[in-house]
Design a protein around this motif. Sequence first.
Motif, mmCIF file in Angstrom:
data_model
loop_
_atom_site.group_PDB
_atom_site.id
_atom_site.type_symbol
_atom_site.label_atom_id
_atom_site.label_comp_id
_atom_site.label_asym_id
_atom_site.label_seq_id
_atom_site.Cartn_x
_atom_site.Cartn_y
_atom_site.Cartn_z
ATOM 1 N N SER A 127 0.797 -1.228 0.000
ATOM 2 C CA SER A 127 0.000 0.000 0.000
ATOM 3 C C SER A 127 0.830 1.278 0.000
ATOM 4 C CB SER A 127 -0.931 0.013 1.216
ATOM 5 O OG SER A 127 -0.156 0.091 2.392
ATOM 6 N N ALA A 128 2.085 1.227 0.445
ATOM 7 C CA ALA A 128 2.848 2.469 0.595
ATOM 8 C C ALA A 128 4.222 2.370 -0.058
ATOM 9 C CB ALA A 128 3.014 2.814 2.076
ATOM 10 N N ASP A 129 4.522 3.323 -0.909
ATOM 11 C CA ASP A 129 5.858 3.494 -1.492
ATOM 12 C C ASP A 129 6.460 2.225 -2.069
ATOM 13 O OD1 ASP A 129 5.827 6.196 -0.768
ATOM 14 O OD2 ASP A 129 6.640 5.744 1.209
ATOM 15 N N GLY A 130 5.641 1.347 -2.586
ATOM 16 C CA GLY A 130 6.153 0.147 -3.219
ATOM 17 C C GLY A 130 6.662 -0.927 -2.276
ATOM 18 N N HIS A 131 6.393 -0.799 -0.967
ATOM 19 C CA HIS A 131 6.829 -1.811 -0.015
ATOM 20 C C HIS A 131 5.885 -3.011 -0.053
ATOM 21 C CE1 HIS A 131 9.738 0.975 1.523
ATOM 22 N NE2 HIS A 131 8.806 1.824 1.910
ATOM 23 N N GLU A 132 6.455 -4.189 0.147
ATOM 24 C CA GLU A 132 5.652 -5.409 0.224
ATOM 25 C C GLU A 132 4.665 -5.300 1.398
ATOM 26 O OE1 GLU A 132 4.778 -9.400 -1.036
ATOM 27 O OE2 GLU A 132 6.095 -7.943 -1.966
ATOM 28 N N TRP A 133 5.189 -4.931 2.579
ATOM 29 C CA TRP A 133 4.378 -4.754 3.784
ATOM 30 C C TRP A 133 4.770 -3.442 4.439
ATOM 31 C CZ3 TRP A 133 0.435 -7.885 4.949
ATOM 32 C CH2 TRP A 133 0.411 -9.156 4.383
ATOM 33 N N SER A 134 3.800 -2.704 4.965
ATOM 34 C CA SER A 134 4.046 -1.448 5.669
ATOM 35 C C SER A 134 3.333 -1.477 7.007
ATOM 36 C CB SER A 134 3.515 -0.251 4.862
ATOM 37 O OG SER A 134 4.111 -0.215 3.587
ATOM 38 N N CYS A 135 4.053 -1.089 8.060
ATOM 39 C CA CYS A 135 3.472 -0.968 9.395
ATOM 40 C C CYS A 135 3.322 0.517 9.684
ATOM 41 C CB CYS A 135 4.379 -1.638 10.430
ATOM 42 S SG CYS A 135 3.702 -1.610 12.107
ATOM 43 N N ILE A 136 2.112 0.922 10.052
ATOM 44 C CA ILE A 136 1.786 2.338 10.176
ATOM 45 C C ILE A 136 1.210 2.600 11.563
ATOM 46 C CG2 ILE A 136 0.372 4.190 9.180
ATOM 47 C CD1 ILE A 136 0.489 2.411 6.551
ATOM 48 N N SER A 137 1.587 3.742 12.153
ATOM 49 C CA SER A 137 1.108 4.112 13.489
ATOM 50 C C SER A 137 -0.299 4.694 13.412
ATOM 51 C CB SER A 137 2.050 5.135 14.120
ATOM 52 O OG SER A 137 1.922 6.380 13.466
ATOM 53 N N HIS A 145 8.783 -1.333 7.478
ATOM 54 C CA HIS A 145 8.360 -1.914 6.202
ATOM 55 C C HIS A 145 9.215 -3.128 5.898
ATOM 56 C CE1 HIS A 145 11.753 0.062 4.110
ATOM 57 N NE2 HIS A 145 11.468 1.096 4.870
ATOM 58 N N TYR A 146 8.620 -4.038 5.151
ATOM 59 C CA TYR A 146 9.280 -5.281 4.774
ATOM 60 C C TYR A 146 9.267 -5.388 3.261
ATOM 61 C CZ TYR A 146 10.331 -10.240 4.364
ATOM 62 O OH TYR A 146 10.909 -11.435 4.038
ATOM 63 N N ASP A 147 10.413 -5.764 2.718
ATOM 64 C CA ASP A 147 10.539 -5.888 1.272
ATOM 65 C C ASP A 147 11.267 -7.169 0.915
ATOM 66 O OD1 ASP A 147 9.570 -3.138 0.397
ATOM 67 O OD2 ASP A 147 11.120 -2.622 1.845
ATOM 68 N N LEU A 148 10.690 -7.935 0.001
ATOM 69 C CA LEU A 148 11.343 -9.117 -0.542
ATOM 70 C C LEU A 148 12.128 -8.719 -1.786
ATOM 71 C CD1 LEU A 148 8.449 -11.728 -0.321
ATOM 72 C CD2 LEU A 148 10.639 -11.864 0.864
ATOM 73 N N ARG A 149 13.276 -9.333 -1.967
ATOM 74 C CA ARG A 149 14.068 -9.068 -3.167
ATOM 75 C C ARG A 149 13.292 -9.565 -4.381
ATOM 76 N NH1 ARG A 149 17.318 -11.960 -6.456
ATOM 77 N NH2 ARG A 149 17.227 -13.780 -5.105
ATOM 78 N N GLN A 150 13.234 -8.749 -5.390
ATOM 79 C CA GLN A 150 12.565 -9.138 -6.626
ATOM 80 C C GLN A 150 13.409 -10.190 -7.340
ATOM 81 O OE1 GLN A 150 9.478 -8.041 -7.376
ATOM 82 N NE2 GLN A 150 9.620 -7.012 -5.403
ATOM 83 N N PRO A 151 12.790 -11.201 -7.934
ATOM 84 C CA PRO A 151 13.547 -12.303 -8.550
ATOM 85 C C PRO A 151 14.552 -11.841 -9.613
ATOM 86 C CG PRO A 151 11.207 -12.809 -8.499
ATOM 87 C CD PRO A 151 11.354 -11.393 -8.033
ATOM 88 N N HIS A 152 14.262 -10.751 -10.307
ATOM 89 C CA HIS A 152 15.161 -10.292 -11.370
ATOM 90 C C HIS A 152 16.331 -9.446 -10.838
ATOM 91 C CE1 HIS A 152 12.391 -6.928 -10.788
ATOM 92 N NE2 HIS A 152 13.358 -6.160 -11.255
#
Length: 191
Positions: A127-137, A145-152
């Motif tokens: 939902s935010a800035d292209g992050h896989e997961w975002s934790c919001i207050s 935020h959590y981001d997985l490395r893209q396969p490419h």
Amino acid sequence: MPYMFEDRTGHVAASDYDDIYDRMFLRVVPHPRSPARNDNVLAIYSMGRRSTRHGDTRHLERQPSVILEFAGGAAGGLGNISFFYPPAPSVTMPMSRYLRKTAFFGGSLSRKFRASDGREYRWEHKSADGHEWSCISEENYLVAHYDLRQPHMPAYGVSGNTLTVHESFCHLSIDILASLLIMRYIAEHNL
């Protein structure tokens, strides 16, 4: 400076989360006392130092900070979460009560939780800035935020999977990791 944890494997059930500046080291593994040592019962340990090899068993000498007990069966499901924050007494509650949907008719990939500081935070998927997961207050500040490395994308000696916890919230790193693991489990099992 934020904690920037490298998630070494990108797997929910077994990984080390090591801050790249060597300030905190967390390990997620199947709980050693769970029946059949399956992936339905996970333990989060604060390790104190970086693990140098996959077979490192130092976590067996420690009490876990959190235990995640997912419901068994082929469909999976949410079970209980237990926190162990000495000297406070341990606390166990259903995951569905700990991590609640943000809207009655909303999707399951937006949920809120109350952290050990007594405040409420929410996780959102993509939902935010292209992050896989975002934790919001509650005030709509990005906490983690959590981001997985893209396969490419190439990986040069690192996994490329990162959990970033912003500086003002570093004391909540274990709460954030525990709730993130539940969210990722929910996404993987379409709960």
